[in-house]
Design an enzyme around this catalytic site. Structure first.
Site, short mmCIF file in Angstrom:
data_model
loop_
_atom_site.label_atom_id
_atom_site.label_comp_id
_atom_site.label_asym_id
_atom_site.label_seq_id
_atom_site.Cartn_x
_atom_site.Cartn_y
_atom_site.Cartn_z
CD1 TRP A 358 28.63 -68.80 -19.51
CD2 TRP A 358 27.47 -70.62 -20.05
NE1 TRP A 358 28.49 -69.55 -18.38
CE2 TRP A 358 27.78 -70.68 -18.67
CE3 TRP A 358 26.74 -71.68 -20.60
CZ2 TRP A 358 27.40 -71.74 -17.84
CZ3 TRP A 358 26.36 -72.73 -19.77
CH2 TRP A 358 26.68 -72.76 -18.42
CG ASP A 359 24.53 -66.46 -17.98
OD1 ASP A 359 25.66 -66.92 -18.20
OD2 ASP A 359 24.20 -65.94 -16.90
CD GLU A 489 32.23 -69.32 -12.65
OE1 GLU A 489 32.13 -68.83 -13.79
OE2 GLU A 489 31.76 -68.79 -11.62
CE LYS A 601 29.20 -69.63 -8.83
NZ LYS A 601 30.02 -68.65 -9.57
CD GLN A 602 26.64 -73.11 -13.55
OE1 GLN A 602 26.91 -71.98 -13.27
NE2 GLN A 602 26.00 -73.43 -14.65
#
EC number: 2.4.1.8
Length: 767
Positions: A358-359, A489, A601-602
């Site tokens: 999806w990046d 994640e 994580k993000q």
């Protein structure tokens, strides 16, 4: 390992001094590519030290049978591996009978690597004392041609310094290679034919299972003191072919081997013509010569930089960082082929195996829209349309019906090939990123034609998936989404991830809006799509009900949307209170401990605020940023850029600058201590976004380009160009003012700090 050995420079990546500990990291950092192929910066000559060999061909992969889960319903049977391709760069060198090997040389001095990003050329030079006491001086230049993208070129210049010596060069091809990343140690390549003639050689080989047919080729010539030296022999084994050149050398004389090589692939040519095409390519580049091809390389890169360069004055590390990111993005993908995409490691390593995440939609499309033209971004969207049937198949395997589409987390050909259940089945937000990219493409380019032609079918499939993925909670009297994983994640299998729920609601509403728009403006396309998908008004009403009653977890105490149900049940210890010895947590903690922690994580919620910023006030953003940032460890490469953009929007330029530096130098300074595995290519587009959307404040608002420029205290000035609807606008920001220049024939109206500014062709406007 020394993490700051890369020398600061405006246009070059430079390493000085030979340190065996840095070899694998440098093989990643000095990687080269041209969109069609790429390679790690392995030494041409033999190296018996610790190394990660890697050459890669775009679009060529192997379905490596997974080690887990494939016997369970819905699990992918394989993980697609970007293949280590046959090696064409190798040159065995014997000096008076001893093989040149920097791992065994008595002394290596004046070692230097330089990746000239302005010209797209990688140079390595050193002096060495061999095991048998011959002193040599070596300069190697290498590049992968942008003009003739099936060909790369090497110039290997060797000077003997202290004694007479017999020097033997054996340039070779080797298809007996293995992947660093392999589940079962399968043989990935089958060599079918080896041939050589007239100082050239060819290995025909195909991948096992996928049957990608390739020809790896080389042509070599040796010159001594300006005169050509005849080859003396050729050697073949099952997977290997070499040529041989010999030259007796006196002290202070120089010999140069020129080697052209590369791959012809059946993706681009008929099977039976691969060797002949390779011969034609060798003839073409031999006629041009190394220096001629190098000149074309410089011109091709000059054209790329003319549009995509970002100039930063007063901060050499920041300048080097952004250029490195822009350079690697252009080495990975140039938009020439709609069957290709942008892998997270590009051509620099094998981790993450698959070609597409999806990046691409979330991070890369904005970069390519603004620095190329709408055709390149359209190809990336067409890639997803071409995989729609596979996305419907993927959803069907998981029990969805009626044309619901779940795009894969990782793919090469549209099939899901990722096999960690908490990601494969649950990180479904990827569907929303694809829908958002369709919206983002139209918003930026003004090209609506993609939606009636292709995009509407994609949106319908995605909306059907969301409608089936939720269920009505009687307790809440709302639609909920259970068992998902967001971009963060470090939270698996959670209920009601805010970002995923918000995406689902937005996707459904956006699809319904586009259905009306296409129905009224493109009735033929509407009839075709509705006929093909068998969509009914009743189905659309069901979607609408879901969007209107979607549940979003919210904390009244903190005044914020919660990342997911139960987030406040965690022990909310901030990152600053974690001992440095326990970072990064993904390398120091068990997964059990990570999943029970509050650490992010993000960005999840902040990713949603980035995508849909018009839905939230600046006060909303500030409250959520202040709540979530202290728990974010940024152990995803995709995280710091979003935080940089949000911090800049809040006027917190020092914080925005620090996040920018982290994202731009993530690999150069090896923040996550993993650069030897390959570079973080897709997050590099986020670095570009940090400057253009973060510091430059560029947005499209009400169909107009808008800017709110700011500048970090560390910079004297910065400038960039964007291509907005075939009008190129150059923006230059200093602490005093911002100038805008329109390069084009028609005037354009923009907004700067909320006020209208009309740009006239080639006229400098100062704000």
């Amino acid at each position: 390992m020394n993490q700051d050995y890369i020398k600061p420079d405006n246009w070059c990546i430079i390493e000085e001094g030979f340190d065996k500990e840095n070899v694998k990291s440098s093989e990643s950092i000095f990687s080269i590519g041209n969109g069609a192929m790429g390679q790690r910066a392995n030494f041409e000559e033999t190296y018996t030290g610790d190394t990660f060999q890697g050459s890669y061909i775009a679009g060529v992969y192997y379905p490596d049978k997974t080690r887990v889960g494939w016997w369970k319903n819905g699990y992918p049977e394989y993980f697609a591996k970007v293949l280590n391709a046959p090696n064409w760069i190798g040159i065995k060198i014997l000096i008076s009978g001893e093989e040149l090997d920097l791992a065994t040389c008595k002394k290596v001095s004046n070692f230097k690597r330089e990746l000239n990003m302005k010209e797209g050329v990688y140079t390595r030079s050193f002096q060495a004392v061999t095991v048998n006491n011959v002193e040599i001086d070596v300069v190697v230049k290498r590049f992968l041609s942008l003009d003739i993208d099936e060909v790369g070129a090497i110039s290997y210049q060797l000077k003997v310094l202290n004694t007479a010596a017999l020097v033997v060069f054996e340039p070779y091809l080797d298809s007996g290679i293995t992947n660093e990343d392999s589940n079962w140690d399968d043989k990935f390549w089958n060599t079918t034919n080896i041939s050589s003639s007239d100082n050239s050689a060819f290995i025909e080989a195909h991948t096992m299972k996928t049957e990608f047919k390739t020809c790896t080729f080389m042509g070599a010539s040796l010159t001594f003191e300006g005169a050509e030296v005849a080859g003396v022999a050729s050697e073949k084994t099952d997977n290997f072919v070499s040529l041989k050149f010999e030259q007796n050398m006196d002290p202070n004389t120089t010999v140069t081997l020129t080697k052209f090589g590369g791959f012809t692939v059946a993706r681009n040519h008929p099977n039976e013509e691969l060797v002949q095409v390779a011969k034609n390519k060798l003839s073409e580049v031999s006629a041009i010569g190394f220096e001629g091809l190098l000149q074309k390389q410089k011109e091709a890169w000059a054209a790329i930089w003319e549009m995509s360069d970002i100039v930063i004055k007063g901060d050499i590390k920041a300048q080097q960082g952004i250029r490195f990111n822009i350079f690697q993005l252009n080495q990975t993908y140039l938009g020439t082929d709609s069957t290709l995409n942008i892998g997270p490691k590009g051509f620099t390593g094998e981790k993450y195996g698959g070609s597409t995440y999806w990046d691409t939609e979330a991070y890369c499309i904005p970069f390519y829209m603004a620095t190329k033209d709408d055709k390149v971004a359209r190809k990336l969207l067409k890639y997803r349309y071409n995989h729609l049937e596979k996305a419907i198949e993927n959803a069907k395997k998981l029990g969805f019906s009626n044309g619901a589409a779940l795009y894969p987390m990782v793919t090469m050909n549209g099939e899901e090939c990722h096999n960690e259940w908490e990601i494969t089945f649950e990180e479904i937000h990827r569907n929303g990123a694809i829908a958002f990219a369709i919206h983002n493409y139209f918003r930026y380019t003004g090209d609506y034609s993609y939606i009636p032609e292709m995009g509407l079918e994609v949106l319908i499939g995605i909306s059907r998936f969301w409608h089936q993925r939720v269920n009505l909670s009687k307790d809440k009297n709302k639609y909920v989404m259970l068992g998902v994983t967001g971009p963060n994640e470090y939270e698996n299998n959670v209920n009601n991830n805010w970002y995923t729920n918000y995406l689902a609601k937005w996707c459904i509403n956006y699809t319904l809006t586009q259905l009306d728009k296409v129905k009224n403006g493109y009735p033929d396309d509407y009839g075709r799509v509705v006929g093909k998908t068998k969509l009914t008004d009743r189905e659309c009403e069901k979607w609408k009900k879901v969007a209107n009653k979607m549940y979003f977890p919210f904390s009244k105490e903190y005044g914020v949307f919660l990342q997911q149900d139960g987030f406040l049940d965690k022990e909310l210890v901030k990152v600053d209170d974690l001992p440095k010895s326990e970072r990064p947590i993904n390398q120091k903690w068990s997964w059990d401990r990570i999943l029970r922690s509050p650490y992010i994580k993000q960005a999840d919620v902040l990713q949603g605020f980035y995508f849909f910023e018009e839905d939230f006030s600046i006060e909303d953003l500030e409250r959520h940023f202040d709540f979530y940032e202290p728990f974010t460890v940024h152990e995803s490469s995709l995280s710091p850029c979003v935080h940089s953009i949000q911090a800049a929007k809040l006027g917190r330029m020092e914080q925005a600058y620090n996040f920018y530096l982290r994202t731009s130098r993530l690999d150069l300074d090896d923040y996550n201590k993993e650069v030897e595995e390959g570079l973080h290519i897709t997050s590099m587009a986020g670095t570009w976004m940090s400057i253009v959307e973060g510091f430059g404040g560029m947005r499209v608002i009400n169909d107009k380009l808008s800017f709110k420029p700011q500048i970090p205290d560390q910079w004297q000035a910065y400038s960039f160009k964007v291509n907005f609807r075939d009008r190129i606008i150059k923006v230059n920001v200093t602490s005093e003012n911002t100038t805008f220049q329109l390069i084009g024939a028609e005037e354009v109206s923009i907004r700067v700090n909320g006020k209208k500014v009309v740009l006239l062709p080639n006229e400098l406007i100062t704000v």
